[in-house]
Design a protein around this motif. Structure first.
Motif, PDB file in Angstrom:
ATOM      1  N   ASP A 197       0.819  -1.224   0.000  1.00  0.00           N
ATOM      2  CA  ASP A 197       0.000   0.000   0.000  1.00  0.00           C
ATOM      3  C   ASP A 197       0.847   1.265   0.000  1.00  0.00           C
ATOM      4  O   ASP A 197       0.511   2.253   0.660  1.00  0.00           O
ATOM      5  N   GLN A 198       1.964   1.241  -0.738  1.00  0.00           N
ATOM      6  CA  GLN A 198       2.803   2.423  -0.899  1.00  0.00           C
ATOM      7  C   GLN A 198       2.791   2.842  -2.361  1.00  0.00           C
ATOM      8  O   GLN A 198       2.896   2.005  -3.254  1.00  0.00           O
ATOM      9  N   HIS A 199       2.689   4.139  -2.596  1.00  0.00           N
ATOM     10  CA  HIS A 199       2.520   4.649  -3.955  1.00  0.00           C
ATOM     11  C   HIS A 199       3.568   5.718  -4.262  1.00  0.00           C
ATOM     12  O   HIS A 199       4.089   6.391  -3.366  1.00  0.00           O
ATOM     13  N   ASP A 200       3.853   5.860  -5.552  1.00  0.00           N
ATOM     14  CA  ASP A 200       4.681   6.964  -6.076  1.00  0.00           C
ATOM     15  C   ASP A 200       6.086   7.001  -5.466  1.00  0.00           C
ATOM     16  O   ASP A 200       6.657   8.069  -5.271  1.00  0.00           O
ATOM     17  N   TRP A 201       6.654   5.826  -5.182  1.00  0.00           N
ATOM     18  CA  TRP A 201       7.997   5.804  -4.610  1.00  0.00           C
ATOM     19  C   TRP A 201       9.087   5.531  -5.655  1.00  0.00           C
ATOM     20  O   TRP A 201      10.272   5.704  -5.373  1.00  0.00           O
ATOM     21  N   ALA A 202       8.718   5.108  -6.848  1.00  0.00           N
ATOM     22  CA  ALA A 202       9.704   4.701  -7.852  1.00  0.00           C
ATOM     23  C   ALA A 202      10.617   5.864  -8.260  1.00  0.00           C
ATOM     24  O   ALA A 202      11.826   5.681  -8.413  1.00  0.00           O
ATOM     25  N   ARG A 203      10.063   7.051  -8.412  1.00  0.00           N
ATOM     26  CA  ARG A 203      10.883   8.195  -8.829  1.00  0.00           C
ATOM     27  C   ARG A 203      11.949   8.509  -7.790  1.00  0.00           C
ATOM     28  O   ARG A 203      13.116   8.737  -8.106  1.00  0.00           O
ATOM     29  N   ALA A 204      11.562   8.541  -6.515  1.00  0.00           N
ATOM     30  CA  ALA A 204      12.524   8.815  -5.444  1.00  0.00           C
ATOM     31  C   ALA A 204      13.573   7.714  -5.355  1.00  0.00           C
ATOM     32  O   ALA A 204      14.754   7.986  -5.107  1.00  0.00           O
ATOM     33  N   MET A 205      13.168   6.473  -5.582  1.00  0.00           N
ATOM     34  CA  MET A 205      14.121   5.356  -5.566  1.00  0.00           C
ATOM     35  C   MET A 205      15.117   5.490  -6.712  1.00  0.00           C
ATOM     36  O   MET A 205      16.322   5.234  -6.546  1.00  0.00           O
ATOM     37  N   GLY A 206      14.646   5.907  -7.885  1.00  0.00           N
ATOM     38  CA  GLY A 206      15.532   6.097  -9.026  1.00  0.00           C
ATOM     39  C   GLY A 206      16.549   7.195  -8.795  1.00  0.00           C
ATOM     40  O   GLY A 206      17.710   7.083  -9.208  1.00  0.00           O
ATOM     41  N   VAL A 207      16.124   8.275  -8.133  1.00  0.00           N
ATOM     42  CA  VAL A 207      17.058   9.368  -7.819  1.00  0.00           C
ATOM     43  C   VAL A 207      18.150   8.874  -6.877  1.00  0.00           C
ATOM     44  O   VAL A 207      19.333   9.205  -7.046  1.00  0.00           O
ATOM     45  N   LEU A 208      17.782   8.077  -5.892  1.00  0.00           N
ATOM     46  CA  LEU A 208      18.781   7.524  -4.977  1.00  0.00           C
ATOM     47  C   LEU A 208      19.752   6.605  -5.707  1.00  0.00           C
ATOM     48  O   LEU A 208      20.960   6.631  -5.464  1.00  0.00           O
ATOM     49  N   ARG A 209      19.209   5.789  -6.607  1.00  0.00           N
ATOM     50  CA  ARG A 209      20.042   4.822  -7.328  1.00  0.00           C
ATOM     51  C   ARG A 209      21.085   5.509  -8.203  1.00  0.00           C
ATOM     52  O   ARG A 209      22.155   4.946  -8.459  1.00  0.00           O
ATOM     53  N   ALA A 210      20.814   6.716  -8.649  1.00  0.00           N
ATOM     54  CA  ALA A 210      21.769   7.439  -9.490  1.00  0.00           C
ATOM     55  C   ALA A 210      23.029   7.817  -8.729  1.00  0.00           C
ATOM     56  O   ALA A 210      24.087   7.999  -9.330  1.00  0.00           O
ATOM     57  N   ARG A 211      22.953   7.922  -7.407  1.00  0.00           N
ATOM     58  CA  ARG A 211      24.099   8.353  -6.611  1.00  0.00           C
ATOM     59  C   ARG A 211      24.619   7.262  -5.668  1.00  0.00           C
ATOM     60  O   ARG A 211      25.814   7.194  -5.405  1.00  0.00           O
ATOM     61  N   HIS A 212      23.728   6.419  -5.181  1.00  0.00           N
ATOM     62  CA  HIS A 212      24.092   5.459  -4.157  1.00  0.00           C
ATOM     63  C   HIS A 212      23.911   4.022  -4.647  1.00  0.00           C
ATOM     64  O   HIS A 212      23.222   3.768  -5.633  1.00  0.00           O
ATOM     65  N   ALA A 213      24.517   3.091  -3.910  1.00  0.00           N
ATOM     66  CA  ALA A 213      24.185   1.676  -4.064  1.00  0.00           C
ATOM     67  C   ALA A 213      22.935   1.426  -3.225  1.00  0.00           C
ATOM     68  O   ALA A 213      22.911   1.757  -2.045  1.00  0.00           O
ATOM     69  N   VAL A 214      21.888   0.867  -3.832  1.00  0.00           N
ATOM     70  CA  VAL A 214      20.600   0.716  -3.161  1.00  0.00           C
ATOM     71  C   VAL A 214      20.223  -0.756  -3.095  1.00  0.00           C
ATOM     72  O   VAL A 214      20.324  -1.480  -4.092  1.00  0.00           O
TER      73      VAL A 214
END
Length: 297
Positions: A197-214
């Motif tokens: 039941d979590q929504h709209d998190w993919a964009r924030a996850m992608g931003v993190l992945r561009a800089r960090h190991a996730v």
């Protein structure tokens, strides 16, 4: 926030399995380990940054004997510091994490994963920061190292999970956004959640992945994937309080339930693959530490 009533704890964590997990994590985040990149400024390190005349307040232990003898006046040696790895743990503390019908609760598994990865980060002279979400707001705890990091991690995990009725469908997205804003240097971000039941998190996850190991650690319980034929039952959502009565003796109802859950998990796995995020799926009915080590290796 309250510890779950049926809490079992994460269980034993053998040193041999932790050592194997340390190797697997090191291989996954090799590009973010200390010494791979220069840190900003000067400090303690192995690579020379500059040699300059001694100024009042400088550490006398940094005086360079060769430059001092050559010039006839004191000079100090400054190095490029090696950056330690900072690990951020984004931990889901929503009410659904208190669910479990097998060996332990989902929260027990989440607690174990957070403790294991936190200890591994601190073992290599790193620092651990923590973000909790799903309990009515996002709480950010700054990175700490050594013993202070262990104490802060245990205290945060000991607070338990949210009480029933505290639902926030955008809690994960907000937590990832907060991590992205405070974690300026590249590091490791571990997201521990059931992703329900979590929504709209993919964009924030992608931003993190561009800089960090996730690393995304999905925790689930076998009863969430299927229901037994036990007749008419009442099911209550712990986060929203919504109550639904279903007749589990009907094959069509059970098949529909399984299909919906299977589609949800397949969609989650597909989205994480698209974002190139490592995905570890851990069950409450198996040895979570062994599962995690096998998945990362």
């Amino acid at each position: 926030m309250a510890p779950p009533a049926a809490r079992q704890g994460p269980g034993p964590m053998p040193h041999a399995l932790l050592d194997a997990l340390a190797i697997a994590v090191t291989q996954r985040v090799a590009g973010s380990l200390p010494g791979d990149r220069r840190a900003a400024g000067v400090g303690a390190g192995t690579e020379l940054a500059q040699i300059r005349p001694y100024a009042f307040g400088d550490d006398v232990r940094r005086i360079d004997a060769a430059a001092t003898a050559r010039t006839g006046e004191p000079h100090v040696r400054l190095e490029v510091p090696e950056r330690t790895l900072t690990t951020w743990l984004a931990v889901d503390v929503s009410a659904s994490m208190a669910f479990g019908t097998a060996r332990r609760l989902k929260w027990d598994v989440s607690e174990g994963v957070a403790l294991a990865l936190g200890r591994l980060a601190l073992r290599h002279a790193g620092r651990v920061g923590m973000v909790t979400f799903g309990a009515g707001g996002t709480v950010v705890r700054p990175p700490r190292g050594s013993k202070a990091g262990v104490v802060a991690l245990r205290r945060a995990l000991g607070a338990g999970v949210a009480i029933d009725g505290a639902a926030d469908p955008h809690a994960l997205a907000d937590a990832l956004g907060r991590v992205g804003r405070v974690a300026r240097l590249p590091g490791l971000v571990v997201v521990i959640s059931d992703f329900r039941d979590q929504h709209d998190w993919a964009r924030a996850m992608g931003v993190l992945r561009a800089r960090h190991a996730v690393l995304a650690v999905e925790v689930h319980d076998p009863r969430e994937a299927s229901i037994p034929p036990v007749g008419r039952i009442a099911v209550v959502d712990p986060e929203t309080g919504k109550r639904v009565e279903v007749d589990t003796s009907r094959p069509r109802v059970r098949a529909k339930f399984e299909a919906i859950e299977r589609e949800r998990r397949e969609t989650l796995a597909s989205e994480l693959r698209r974002l190139r995020v490592d995905h570890a799926s851990l069950s409450t009915e198996e040895d979570w530490l062994l599962q995690l080590g096998r998945r990362l290796r």
